[in-house]
Design an enzyme around this catalytic site. Sequence first.
Site, short mmCIF file in Angstrom:
data_model
loop_
_atom_site.label_atom_id
_atom_site.label_comp_id
_atom_site.label_asym_id
_atom_site.label_seq_id
_atom_site.Cartn_x
_atom_site.Cartn_y
_atom_site.Cartn_z
N ARG A 68 0.94 -1.28 0.25
CA ARG A 68 -0.16 0.11 0.00
C ARG A 68 0.98 1.20 0.06
O ARG A 68 1.67 1.41 0.79
CB ARG A 68 -0.95 0.04 1.31
CG ARG A 68 -2.00 1.13 1.23
CD ARG A 68 -2.90 0.86 2.40
NE ARG A 68 -2.26 1.08 3.50
CZ ARG A 68 -3.11 1.08 4.68
NH1 ARG A 68 -4.41 0.57 4.54
NH2 ARG A 68 -2.61 1.16 5.85
N TYR B 201 -2.80 11.37 6.24
CA TYR B 201 -3.09 10.20 6.63
C TYR B 201 -1.93 9.33 5.79
O TYR B 201 -1.70 9.34 4.89
CB TYR B 201 -4.46 9.69 6.32
CG TYR B 201 -4.47 7.82 6.34
CD1 TYR B 201 -4.57 7.73 7.67
CD2 TYR B 201 -4.25 7.44 5.07
CE1 TYR B 201 -4.27 6.26 7.79
CE2 TYR B 201 -4.10 5.92 5.56
CZ TYR B 201 -4.30 5.27 6.74
OH TYR B 201 -3.97 3.97 6.95
N ASP C 274 -4.99 4.01 0.23
CA ASP C 274 -5.99 4.19 1.24
C ASP C 274 -6.32 5.86 1.07
O ASP C 274 -5.58 6.73 1.57
CB ASP C 274 -5.52 3.87 2.62
CG ASP C 274 -6.74 3.98 3.64
OD1 ASP C 274 -7.60 4.27 3.45
OD2 ASP C 274 -6.46 3.45 4.80
N HIS D 59 -8.84 6.92 2.92
CA HIS D 59 -9.24 7.34 4.28
C HIS D 59 -10.25 8.10 4.39
O HIS D 59 -10.28 9.09 5.26
CB HIS D 59 -7.97 7.65 5.17
CG HIS D 59 -7.94 6.95 6.50
ND1 HIS D 59 -8.65 7.69 7.64
CD2 HIS D 59 -7.20 5.81 7.14
CE1 HIS D 59 -8.44 6.87 8.64
NE2 HIS D 59 -7.68 5.79 8.19
N GLU E 73 -8.96 2.04 -1.12
CA GLU E 73 -9.54 2.00 0.04
C GLU E 73 -10.29 3.01 0.43
O GLU E 73 -9.57 4.20 0.50
CB GLU E 73 -8.19 1.45 1.01
CG GLU E 73 -8.87 1.06 2.38
CD GLU E 73 -7.36 0.46 3.12
OE1 GLU E 73 -6.87 -0.24 2.53
OE2 GLU E 73 -7.46 0.67 4.36
N GLU F 268 -13.28 -0.97 7.36
CA GLU F 268 -12.81 -1.09 8.65
C GLU F 268 -13.28 -0.62 9.71
O GLU F 268 -12.95 -0.79 10.98
CB GLU F 268 -11.36 -0.86 8.51
CG GLU F 268 -11.29 0.74 8.14
CD GLU F 268 -9.87 1.38 7.79
OE1 GLU F 268 -9.01 0.61 7.12
OE2 GLU F 268 -9.35 2.19 8.73
N ARG G 129 -13.71 -5.04 4.32
CA ARG G 129 -12.38 -5.00 5.37
C ARG G 129 -12.88 -5.03 6.91
O ARG G 129 -12.09 -4.60 7.52
CB ARG G 129 -11.64 -3.51 5.23
CG ARG G 129 -11.14 -3.87 3.77
CD ARG G 129 -10.00 -2.62 3.41
NE ARG G 129 -9.40 -1.78 4.54
CZ ARG G 129 -8.54 -2.44 5.19
NH1 ARG G 129 -7.89 -3.38 4.98
NH2 ARG G 129 -7.92 -1.52 6.12
N ASP H 278 -2.96 -1.03 15.68
CA ASP H 278 -3.74 -0.50 16.77
C ASP H 278 -4.62 -1.50 17.17
O ASP H 278 -5.67 -1.36 18.06
CB ASP H 278 -4.23 0.73 16.71
CG ASP H 278 -5.23 0.87 15.25
OD1 ASP H 278 -6.31 0.21 15.29
OD2 ASP H 278 -4.76 1.49 14.39
N GLU I 225 -4.19 -7.28 5.69
CA GLU I 225 -3.43 -6.06 6.03
C GLU I 225 -2.61 -6.55 7.35
O GLU I 225 -3.10 -7.23 8.31
CB GLU I 225 -4.19 -4.92 6.74
CG GLU I 225 -3.40 -3.76 7.10
CD GLU I 225 -4.19 -2.59 7.56
OE1 GLU I 225 -5.40 -2.40 7.29
OE2 GLU I 225 -3.45 -1.67 7.61
N TRP J 274 -11.84 11.82 9.44
CA TRP J 274 -10.39 11.42 9.72
C TRP J 274 -10.31 10.19 8.89
O TRP J 274 -9.58 9.85 8.22
CB TRP J 274 -10.01 11.36 11.07
CG TRP J 274 -8.39 11.42 10.83
CD1 TRP J 274 -7.57 12.58 10.47
CD2 TRP J 274 -7.67 10.39 11.18
NE1 TRP J 274 -6.35 11.92 10.63
CE2 TRP J 274 -6.30 10.41 10.89
CE3 TRP J 274 -8.03 8.86 11.48
CZ2 TRP J 274 -5.18 9.39 10.93
CZ3 TRP J 274 -6.91 7.83 11.54
CH2 TRP J 274 -5.51 8.39 11.21
C1 GCO Z 1 -5.67 1.20 7.93
C2 GCO Z 1 -6.38 2.09 8.78
C3 GCO Z 1 -5.73 2.67 10.01
C4 GCO Z 1 -6.60 3.46 10.66
C5 GCO Z 1 -6.46 2.87 12.06
C6 GCO Z 1 -7.40 3.51 13.17
O1 GCO Z 1 -6.09 0.85 6.79
O2 GCO Z 1 -4.63 0.40 8.25
O3 GCO Z 1 -7.07 3.08 7.69
O4 GCO Z 1 -4.53 3.33 9.52
O5 GCO Z 1 -6.74 4.57 10.51
O6 GCO Z 1 -6.33 1.71 12.29
O7 GCO Z 1 -7.36 3.24 14.40
MG MG Z 2 -7.59 2.16 5.99
#
Ligand code: GCO
Ligand code: MG
Length: 404
Positions: A149, A161, A212, A214, A238, A264, A285, A318, A341, A404
């Site tokens: 990515r 981001y 991504d 985002h 993404e 996600e 996702r 995270d 991922e 965000w």
């Molecule tokens: C990804 C995500 C992360 C998120 C994060 C939020 O694709 O890995 O977009 O970067 O921003 O997991 O807690």
């Molecule tokens: Mg993402």
Amino acid sequence: MADRIERVEVLVASPTRNYVTLRVTTADGIVGLGDATVNGRELSVASYLRDHVAPLLIGVDPNRIEDTWQYLYRGVYWRRGPVTMAAIGAVDMALWDILGKRTNQPVYQLLGGRVRDGIPYYSHAFGWDIPALLDSVREHQERGETFIRVQSGVPGLDKVYGVSKDPNYEPAGRGARPSEEHFDPGAYMRHLPKVLTAVRELVGPDVKLLHDAHHRLTPIQGARLAKSVEEFDLFWLEDVTPAEDQDAFRLVRNASTTPLAVGEVFNTIWDCQRLIEERLIDYVRTAVVHAGGISHSRKIFALAEVHGVKAGPHGPSDVSPIALAASIHMAAATHNWGVQEYMGYPALVHEAFPHAWSASDGMLQPGDAPGLGVDIDEDILSTSPYVPAYLPTARTLDGAVLDW
Ligand code: GCO
Ligand code: MG
């Protein structure tokens, strides 16, 4: 085989970043682990588990995995949302872990056994400018990774981001309030094709490239971006527009053949039902931890299978190595898996959660330990207390809040 749950503990710790771990111990002395981490909302899930879920689990037969899921979801009236679903997800993972340990089998075997030799993962390459990004891409290639990515800085924006000054991309900043950053969709949309031109030139046609967005773009901007990057043959684009507005994806879909990945931030099958049934996306996702654990994720991916959609679950740093293990075990046994991922972890996280799964040459392996095959180092967890940390907040150039 009947057993009962005797102890339920919630461990909140910050070995470089915050993780919420559920530990379930049965009368037979079997220990199951689950991850319940919701980035920036860790204490809410910890309280949900400790104050409201743990008392309900005492005395329950841990073999009743599906019944326990239904009891915690339907039996409670208030349902859905990341906190509830991560809490249920952690219980579910822990019960699958216990079943695996009781029967001396890895969880992927309980799910039907292997359908693939290894699980391809995608990693995250980034750079403030194009040359730095290309260096990062080269490093990933040297590690044998073939799904990459790519995220780059945007001229005129001081934060973006996916791009960081540290070698590990870490979006959550420690402190009592989120930091703020500004975003200019126009500058970003003009820059991305230049970035992808340079990356494609470097890697050639075979490397699978992902990107991504985002959630930053409106539906029509998302449609335009998907169309403008078509020639670079992305493996997926993404979160091109916020995922709640499922109908918006029709606009993007109609504009281009760039494959789309979303979900996600989803927590249940109902959040992605329309996207899947109407074939508006190519990859779903949902993270195993945030979508109710293995039991519920299986249903999402089964619905996806019927409609030609593949799984491409979230696997950021995270969520803990326990959640990643759950995802890897599912991937080993789920036919319609596209890619997993894997953002990687700092060394201390690997030490805090010793694990049987492994990552090398672009492939993940679940390992053959019974259950999920992850342990915890209590010394590390007990000496790494929780620290408030939050994802940033984004605003447009005029100061209005942006996703965000
Ligand atoms: C990804 C995500 C992360 C998120 C994060 C939020 O694709 O890995 O977009 O970067 O921003 O997991 O807690
Ligand atoms: Mg993402």
